[in-house]
Design an enzyme around this catalytic site. Sequence first.
Site, mmCIF file in Angstrom:
data_model
loop_
_atom_site.group_PDB
_atom_site.id
_atom_site.type_symbol
_atom_site.label_atom_id
_atom_site.label_comp_id
_atom_site.label_asym_id
_atom_site.label_seq_id
_atom_site.Cartn_x
_atom_site.Cartn_y
_atom_site.Cartn_z
ATOM 1 N N LYS A 136 -16.880 -0.931 40.805
ATOM 2 C CA LYS A 136 -17.263 -0.631 42.090
ATOM 3 C C LYS A 136 -16.541 -1.326 43.043
ATOM 4 O O LYS A 136 -16.044 -0.733 44.147
ATOM 5 C CB LYS A 136 -18.810 -0.958 42.399
ATOM 6 C CG LYS A 136 -19.661 -0.744 43.265
ATOM 7 C CD LYS A 136 -21.039 -1.358 43.296
ATOM 8 C CE LYS A 136 -21.795 -0.779 42.266
ATOM 9 N NZ LYS A 136 -23.201 -1.511 41.973
ATOM 10 N N ARG A 169 -24.326 -6.622 45.325
ATOM 11 C CA ARG A 169 -24.252 -5.763 44.376
ATOM 12 C C ARG A 169 -23.499 -6.017 42.985
ATOM 13 O O ARG A 169 -22.291 -6.643 43.262
ATOM 14 C CB ARG A 169 -23.656 -4.286 44.744
ATOM 15 C CG ARG A 169 -24.161 -3.920 46.311
ATOM 16 C CD ARG A 169 -23.218 -2.987 46.755
ATOM 17 N NE ARG A 169 -23.523 -1.572 46.163
ATOM 18 C CZ ARG A 169 -22.680 -0.492 46.437
ATOM 19 N NH1 ARG A 169 -21.724 -0.323 47.337
ATOM 20 N NH2 ARG A 169 -22.947 0.654 45.512
ATOM 21 N N GLY A 179 -27.187 1.334 36.725
ATOM 22 C CA GLY A 179 -28.671 0.794 37.041
ATOM 23 C C GLY A 179 -28.982 -0.387 35.864
ATOM 24 O O GLY A 179 -30.176 -0.525 36.018
ATOM 25 N N MET A 225 -27.888 -3.350 35.814
ATOM 26 C CA MET A 225 -27.816 -4.684 36.464
ATOM 27 C C MET A 225 -28.092 -4.631 37.834
ATOM 28 O O MET A 225 -28.908 -3.450 38.230
ATOM 29 C CB MET A 225 -26.285 -5.159 36.516
ATOM 30 C CG MET A 225 -25.806 -5.465 35.110
ATOM 31 S SD MET A 225 -24.010 -6.330 35.194
ATOM 32 C CE MET A 225 -23.080 -4.574 35.716
ATOM 33 N N ARG A 281 -17.032 6.603 41.538
ATOM 34 C CA ARG A 281 -16.507 6.553 40.062
ATOM 35 C C ARG A 281 -16.244 7.861 39.459
ATOM 36 O O ARG A 281 -16.958 8.730 39.775
ATOM 37 C CB ARG A 281 -17.627 5.441 39.336
ATOM 38 C CG ARG A 281 -18.877 6.092 39.009
ATOM 39 C CD ARG A 281 -20.098 5.131 38.603
ATOM 40 N NE ARG A 281 -21.207 5.883 38.795
ATOM 41 C CZ ARG A 281 -22.308 5.062 38.864
ATOM 42 N NH1 ARG A 281 -21.994 3.737 38.438
ATOM 43 N NH2 ARG A 281 -23.330 5.570 39.089
ATOM 44 N N HIS A 314 -32.612 7.825 37.040
ATOM 45 C CA HIS A 314 -32.010 6.943 35.880
ATOM 46 C C HIS A 314 -31.988 7.721 34.514
ATOM 47 O O HIS A 314 -31.007 7.500 33.748
ATOM 48 C CB HIS A 314 -32.862 5.916 35.855
ATOM 49 C CG HIS A 314 -32.547 4.792 34.654
ATOM 50 N ND1 HIS A 314 -33.319 4.967 33.410
ATOM 51 C CD2 HIS A 314 -31.873 3.894 34.490
ATOM 52 C CE1 HIS A 314 -33.037 3.918 32.771
ATOM 53 N NE2 HIS A 314 -32.027 3.369 33.228
ATOM 54 N N SER A 359 -5.393 8.667 -2.164
ATOM 55 C CA SER A 359 -6.420 8.772 -1.221
ATOM 56 C C SER A 359 -7.173 7.388 -1.146
ATOM 57 O O SER A 359 -7.883 7.020 -2.211
ATOM 58 C CB SER A 359 -7.347 9.917 -1.610
ATOM 59 O OG SER A 359 -8.354 10.346 -0.598
ATOM 60 N N CYS A 366 -10.385 9.457 2.560
ATOM 61 C CA CYS A 366 -11.465 10.177 2.257
ATOM 62 C C CYS A 366 -12.950 9.341 2.298
ATOM 63 O O CYS A 366 -13.859 9.950 2.044
ATOM 64 C CB CYS A 366 -11.642 10.868 0.921
ATOM 65 S SG CYS A 366 -11.673 9.737 -0.292
ATOM 66 N N TYR A 378 -3.082 12.448 5.999
ATOM 67 C CA TYR A 378 -4.300 13.252 6.466
ATOM 68 C C TYR A 378 -5.510 12.324 6.562
ATOM 69 O O TYR A 378 -5.515 11.340 5.878
ATOM 70 C CB TYR A 378 -4.550 14.434 5.541
ATOM 71 C CG TYR A 378 -5.051 14.127 4.379
ATOM 72 C CD1 TYR A 378 -6.242 13.791 3.803
ATOM 73 C CD2 TYR A 378 -4.081 14.080 3.259
ATOM 74 C CE1 TYR A 378 -6.680 13.527 2.514
ATOM 75 C CE2 TYR A 378 -4.452 13.905 1.748
ATOM 76 C CZ TYR A 378 -5.803 13.635 1.488
ATOM 77 O OH TYR A 378 -6.031 13.208 -0.003
#
Length: 903
Positions: A42, A112, A121, A123, A366, A482, A790, A857, A877
Amino acid sequence: MHTQTTTSNSGTKTTIPQKFVYFFAAGDSEGNAGMKNILGGKGANLAEMTSLGIPVPPGFTISTEICAHFYEAGGKLPEWVRPSVLEAMKKVEGKIGKKFGDISNPLLVSVRSGARASMPGMMDTILNLGLNDQTVEGLAKSSNNPRFAWDSYRRFIQMYSDVVMGMNSSLLEVTLEDLKDEKKYKLDTDLTVDDLKHLVKKFKDLVQQMTGRTFPNDAYEQLWGAISAVFHSWNTPRAITYRELHNIPAAWGTAVNIQSMVFGNMGDDSATGVAFTRDPSTGEKAFYGEFLINAQGEDVVAGIRTPQPITKVAAAKAGVPSLEEAMPEAYGQLVTIYKKLEGHYRDMQDIEFTIEKNKLWMLQTRNGKRTAKAALKIACDMIDEKLITEDEAILRLDPSSLDQLLHPTLDPKAQKTVLAKGLPASPGGVHGQIVFTPEDAVEWKDLGKKVILVRIETSPEDIAGMIAAQGIFTTRGGMTSHAAVVARGMGKCCVAGCGEVEVDYNQQTMKVKGYVLKKGDVITLDGGTGEVFLGEVKTIEPKLDSDFERIMKIADKVRKLKVRTNADTPKDAQTARNFGAEGIGLCRTEHMFFGADRIDAVREMILAESKQEREKALAKLLPMQRTDFQELFKIMDGLPVTIRLLDPPLHEFVPHTEKEIQELAGRIKYDVDKLRSKVKSLHEFNPMLGHRGCRLAITYPEIYQMQVRAIAEAASEIVKTGKKLVPEIMIPLIATDKELELLRSLTVVEVEKVQKEQNVKFDYLVGTMIELPRAAVTADAIADHADFFSFGTNDLTQTALGLSRDDAGRFLGSYVSSGIFARDPFVTIDKVGVGSLVRTATEMGRRSKPGLKVGVCGEHGGDPDSIEFFNSVGLDYVSCSPFRVPIARLAAARAALLGKKLH
Ligand code: ADP
Ligand code: MG
Ligand code: MG
């Protein structure tokens, strides 16, 4: 940086940063957007906006570093912080030409919060600070608007007593509502000066009664209290819950912004609002926002009054007047500014603004939170608009968020009863039992139920309940309320502001169109249309749109890692192929053993007393396995398929309760007593480390022989039709090269036998899982007998850390919250420990056998952060569950780009 040290109360030396207060005002700012780490998002963006020539009320930011000092000092603002704050306040006074605490023409400020990562929202923020019994009179005179002055004062007392003095704010709200009822007012704006004066007095009395403290009259006392409260709000339970959900480190801290007030509550030429430069739900390129006339910011976010759409087009749909029509001049300024901001940040912005007497002021900007669908659309549009490059688009997208798109949506053809229609705040089609409190949502979720959280409006305290719920429903508040913002951030379905429905918390009911639904009743939400349905509505598989396909194509161009899937059934394999899987990295054959039509044959095999009997049972299984593999081969159509030979301990296949034992004995004509004792003899104290994996085949080679034969015969059939195929046979739980040497030769002998019988030739690979630390550190010797590795990272994590995934639940949470583990090691690979085994084994394996194919995997193969690590190790992979394949493709592309950046 220059620093000085001081000794705090507790005697520890503290290093004081030389500069920790940063001023911002038009043409005179010390910060910029690049300084988010110390100014918070902010503060950094307020400073940046002033440099862009955008009107922002002057103020200053106390850096996030002070947050740590605040907690170090035991939750108190260190004395040495004050002089710099006072100095900055002087500078603000100079800019505005008013003095803080001045009786005739007082400067008011907001205090703020604002962290590095946005936590909407979560804080606290306090507005109108600096008002007291004297300055309110001064403000009334100087503004020539006593109603506004007293309205601001009563708002201030409400917020301050709640945030700073820990008073339950609902008591004051009820007092205000009671007065409105008594006077038959509909809106807060109907309150007269006398009403407000009366409320102020009453509020202060209540605060005194409830907290035992007098409401502070001194402006500076108010200021220090508010600054401390904002730092404190970094560690409220709701902020902590939010941080955990979004992996925001506790050490970051919040900054505190102190900013001169502008007033949206000065009358009908004033307003406040929130907007997105593009639609955060669909991504559509359309300015999208909401506002309230004669109001302050908290009214919009809290959903106390339902705000109106900003643009004419959107407002017309709702049948209400727009900002565009009501305040054309301010609207014009807003349009110019939002375009400038989006162009500057090159991303969709979420902006907060206030209009004071037709003059527009920006209070925040933002990068806006958005749904996955919107994120893809915005990325594609911005590529086309030449605002960003393809690489930037990939780097901006959060792979995990794609999950939202891969889930079922409501079947448009399903029978359904519409209860009501609210705002489509966050998409998805979900059903669940309704609950009315966040506590119930958490409790019912823990009982394994699916719940929809039904609220009049949500507040930050509800966060745990929102996480637990399948979907969120509110009767008040708009697209920027909110509930809507938080749900979108979580990728959770939300219908908001559905005013037709009446929710009664006391009775725990929701009423609409003559229906009265009670706690536990089932409803379905469609977050894409805003509709609410009675009962459960059928869902269908999701359809992926062209934006999705386009981003996936770009990702495929960029990535180095291949993405395979873990699939045991033809259905899984097909799903994964549709999602772009490039082969099967893990087919667990035991899942084929569990089928109702074959489990008894498997049991006969286990119960066999001799090799002969065992071979008889295996002979029954052979044709079934062969068909399974044939189907998989057909679906994968030439792509690699890795089949893992039997892994779990045998006791998993036998019945355990007396009833099941009796039934089975009857079915397969086996003596009950013998069966009971056989089951007992299979019992293991620690099956994870017991007779399983390749160990089964060392004792019963015929099991693997049968499986290898099934694979080879299935492959022969395919090869005979002229198709190409290279089956990959994988042997699990190898600890030593001797085991693999033995089982490899068993495999080779069997495949060659089949090839001779069938008179075909095909290439095939024999490889191993690396899932035991001993295998990892002797990988060079193991590679002598392996065509591929693997990594079974689940077992490797368990065995390297010496903890069982099934039992770790009891303490793993504490390990994560106390920071011993940065992340759950079963979700994101422990890079330093388990990861170094992966790296070592890969290097050793490839040294002894150049070009050795290496993959992963385990579950980690679908986790974006782990994928970044696997990419850095240079694996070939990753393999993951079918629904994670698109996530892995995007994550692999990001990993490749991030890797390039580092070099
Ligand atoms: P959050 O981080 O919860 O959004 P903010 O600090 O942005 O909290 O404050 C919430 C709202 O309060 C803002 O959107 C704005 O409408 C209002 N607000 C904050 N500071 C000021 C100010 N200096 N003047 C007028 N309104 C303000
Ligand atoms: Mg805000
Ligand atoms: Mg394993």
